[in-house]
Design a protein around this motif. Structure first.
Motif, PDB file in Angstrom:
ATOM      1  N   GLN A 108       0.829  -1.202   0.164  1.00 51.14           N
ATOM      2  CA  GLN A 108      -0.002   0.078   0.202  1.00 51.14           C
ATOM      3  C   GLN A 108       0.909   1.225  -0.018  1.00 51.14           C
ATOM      4  O   GLN A 108       1.730   1.213   0.835  1.00 51.14           O
ATOM      5  CB  GLN A 108      -0.725   0.084   1.280  1.00 51.14           C
ATOM      6  N   HIS A 116      -6.132  21.275   2.863  1.00 51.75           N
ATOM      7  CA  HIS A 116      -6.006  19.802   2.924  1.00 51.75           C
ATOM      8  C   HIS A 116      -5.564  19.202   4.398  1.00 51.75           C
ATOM      9  O   HIS A 116      -5.173  20.045   5.265  1.00 51.75           O
ATOM     10  CB  HIS A 116      -4.692  19.455   2.224  1.00 51.75           C
ATOM     11  N   CYS A 117      -5.898  17.929   4.502  1.00 50.53           N
ATOM     12  CA  CYS A 117      -5.587  17.206   5.849  1.00 50.53           C
ATOM     13  C   CYS A 117      -4.083  17.312   6.093  1.00 50.53           C
ATOM     14  O   CYS A 117      -3.387  17.060   5.129  1.00 50.53           O
ATOM     15  CB  CYS A 117      -6.294  16.056   5.667  1.00 50.53           C
ATOM     16  N   CYS A 155      -3.221  13.169   6.073  1.00 55.54           N
ATOM     17  CA  CYS A 155      -3.384  12.157   4.934  1.00 55.54           C
ATOM     18  C   CYS A 155      -3.342  12.997   3.711  1.00 55.54           C
ATOM     19  O   CYS A 155      -3.380  12.463   2.569  1.00 55.54           O
ATOM     20  CB  CYS A 155      -4.665  11.338   4.928  1.00 55.54           C
ATOM     21  N   ALA A 160      -5.949  14.629   2.473  1.00 52.51           N
ATOM     22  CA  ALA A 160      -7.408  14.826   1.604  1.00 52.51           C
ATOM     23  C   ALA A 160      -7.823  16.097   1.806  1.00 52.51           C
ATOM     24  O   ALA A 160      -7.513  17.036   2.584  1.00 52.51           O
ATOM     25  CB  ALA A 160      -8.257  13.814   2.381  1.00 52.51           C
ATOM     26  N   ASP A 161      -8.561  16.590   0.543  1.00 51.22           N
ATOM     27  CA  ASP A 161      -9.347  18.078   0.444  1.00 51.22           C
ATOM     28  C   ASP A 161     -10.229  18.297   1.583  1.00 51.22           C
ATOM     29  O   ASP A 161     -11.015  17.258   1.814  1.00 51.22           O
ATOM     30  CB  ASP A 161      -9.905  18.023  -0.889  1.00 51.22           C
ATOM     31  N   LEU A 162     -10.233  19.532   1.982  1.00 48.06           N
ATOM     32  CA  LEU A 162     -11.188  19.924   3.054  1.00 48.06           C
ATOM     33  C   LEU A 162     -11.953  21.086   2.620  1.00 48.06           C
ATOM     34  O   LEU A 162     -11.446  21.934   1.922  1.00 48.06           O
ATOM     35  CB  LEU A 162     -10.406  20.152   4.440  1.00 48.06           C
ATOM     36  N   CYS A 170     -11.187  15.922   9.454  1.00 50.84           N
ATOM     37  CA  CYS A 170     -10.738  15.534   8.011  1.00 50.84           C
ATOM     38  C   CYS A 170     -11.676  14.260   7.868  1.00 50.84           C
ATOM     39  O   CYS A 170     -12.031  13.352   8.901  1.00 50.84           O
ATOM     40  CB  CYS A 170      -9.546  14.737   8.069  1.00 50.84           C
ATOM     41  N   GLY A 171     -12.588  14.160   6.636  1.00 49.06           N
ATOM     42  CA  GLY A 171     -13.434  13.400   6.448  1.00 49.06           C
ATOM     43  C   GLY A 171     -12.772  11.827   6.161  1.00 49.06           C
ATOM     44  O   GLY A 171     -13.573  10.695   6.060  1.00 49.06           O
ATOM     45  N   SER A 172     -11.553  11.823   5.667  1.00 43.68           N
ATOM     46  CA  SER A 172     -10.793  10.686   5.628  1.00 43.68           C
ATOM     47  C   SER A 172     -10.423   9.901   6.563  1.00 43.68           C
ATOM     48  O   SER A 172     -10.491   8.810   6.562  1.00 43.68           O
ATOM     49  CB  SER A 172      -9.809  11.012   4.456  1.00 43.68           C
ATOM     50  N   CYS A 173      -9.725  10.690   7.510  1.00 47.69           N
ATOM     51  CA  CYS A 173      -8.681   9.947   8.735  1.00 47.69           C
ATOM     52  C   CYS A 173      -9.422  10.433  10.315  1.00 47.69           C
ATOM     53  O   CYS A 173      -8.945   9.925  10.986  1.00 47.69           O
ATOM     54  CB  CYS A 173      -7.389  10.251   8.330  1.00 47.69           C
ATOM     55  N   THR A 188      -8.671  13.423  11.459  1.00 43.22           N
ATOM     56  CA  THR A 188      -7.948  14.114  12.062  1.00 43.22           C
ATOM     57  C   THR A 188      -8.398  15.806  12.004  1.00 43.22           C
ATOM     58  O   THR A 188      -8.989  16.145  11.255  1.00 43.22           O
ATOM     59  CB  THR A 188      -6.524  14.271  11.300  1.00 43.22           C
TER      60      THR A 188
END
Length: 351
Positions: A287, A327-328, A331, A333-335, A342-345, A347
């Motif tokens: 990964q 951005h986070c 990770c 990711a876009d905010l 953060c909607g992905s991790c 944080t």
């Protein structure tokens, strides 16, 4: 005396397998009968020179049948004896004579390893010129001993083979491994070289029998091992991967034979670790770790001034700076502008 009782001179039955047979007496009774077989020739030798020859058949030894013998009559014996050496030389081919030994230490052009070659086999020997054979070797070699001429010819053959085989391998004509497939050209080269030497002695080698050129056992094992290593290194891609695989394989064999002690476990661990370090990354198996996006410094749309990353107003003209993407920090990711997490991790978003 026994001299007057002898009537026939011939090669004894137990000596018919000899290349040369010398009659034991130099005093030959006059009028004796010499029996020469179909595959023989008899030679009278005086002072190192052949003075008379008798072909196959039954001959009476006297000056009438062999006029040249008249000069050999010993007057001290009342003209009853001739003083000369008598040789019976066989004209047939003698196969199955053994030869062999160490050839040479030679460098293999392919592996660049120095190895020892050996040869063992048989050859056939025949007389090319009986007179040259007797006159050339009578003073230097004991022709009454059956194995003398054969042993001497065997030494010359081995010497010629050393020269021919060493030159052939050095030139790359014959490979070190697989010499058995080159026996015919080797035989032709060796026989030609040997017969050049034997020519002046009235001998020749018509052919070689079964013979084989081999490596010393330790050299053969070393060359085979090296050839295997080269092949596996080529398949593995480089030496480090091959060495790591060999280390792990050796440890696995140790476990299989019940030698799973500390050294075996350590070897396996080192081997597996080396394989993992050398194995190329595979995006389907690993990964990818996303890179953390670094915030881009805002640029004032009015005056074009670069501003600090967290500035909301231009430090040059005071105009409000355009909203920039968030951005986070974990990770990347876009905010959205109003996002607090953060909607992905999950944080917490930087203010």
């Amino acid at each position: 005396m026994a001299w007057f009782e002898r009537e026939f001179i011939a090669v004894p039955e137990d000596r018919k397998n000899q290349l040369v047979y010398k009659w034991p007496d130099v005093n030959i009774r006059r009028y004796s009968r010499a029996i020469v077989n179909a595959d023989e020739i008899a030679l009278f030798v005086k002072s190192g020179q052949v003075v008379a020859a008798m072909g196959p058949g039954r001959h009476r030894i006297d000056a009438d049948e062999l006029p040249v013998l008249g000069a050999l009559v010993d007057t001290l014996t009342g003209n009853n004896f001739y003083r000369a050496e008598l040789y019976f030389v066989s004209t047939r081919e003698f196969p199955g004579i053994k030869f062999g030994g160490r050839l040479a230490d030679i460098a293999d052009p392919v592996s660049e390893q120095v190895v020892t070659l050996r040869v063992f086999g048989e050859f056939a020997l025949s007389v090319r010129d009986p007179a040259e054979l007797v006159t050339s070797l009578a003073g230097t070699t004991d022709l009454s001993t059956p194995a003398t001429v054969e042993s001497w010819s065997s030494d010359l053959l081995l010497k010629s083979m050393k020269v021919a085989v060493t030159q052939g391998i050095s030139r790359g004509d014959w490979p070190m491994l697989g010499l058995s497939g080159q026996l015919e050209p080797i035989e032709a080269a060796v026989v030609r070289q040997t017969n050049l030497t034997l020519y002046e002695y009235g001998l020749r080698i018509p052919r070689l029998g079964n013979f084989d050129i081999t490596l010393a056992p330790e050299d053969a094992e070393r060359i085979k091992r090296l050839a295997k290593d080269v092949t596996y290194i080529r398949l593995a891609g480089d030496f480090q991967r091959y060495a790591a695989g060999e280390l792990a394989l050796g440890a696995g064999q140790g476990f299989a034979h019940g030698n799973g002690g500390g050294d075996g476990f350590l070897g396996a661990a080192l081997g597996l670790n080396a394989i993992q370090q050398q194995a190329p990354s595979n995006p389907w198996q690993r990964q990818a770790v996303p890179a953390v996006a670094q915030p881009v410094p805002p640029v004032c749309a009015g005056c074009g001034t670069d501003n600090p990353a967290n500035a909301r107003f231009c430090m040059n003209c005071g105009d409000p700076l355009a909203a920039r993407p968030r951005h986070c920090t974990e990770c990347g990711a876009d905010l959205t502008a109003a996002a607090k997490f953060c909607g992905s991790c999950g944080t917490a978003a930087a203010s």
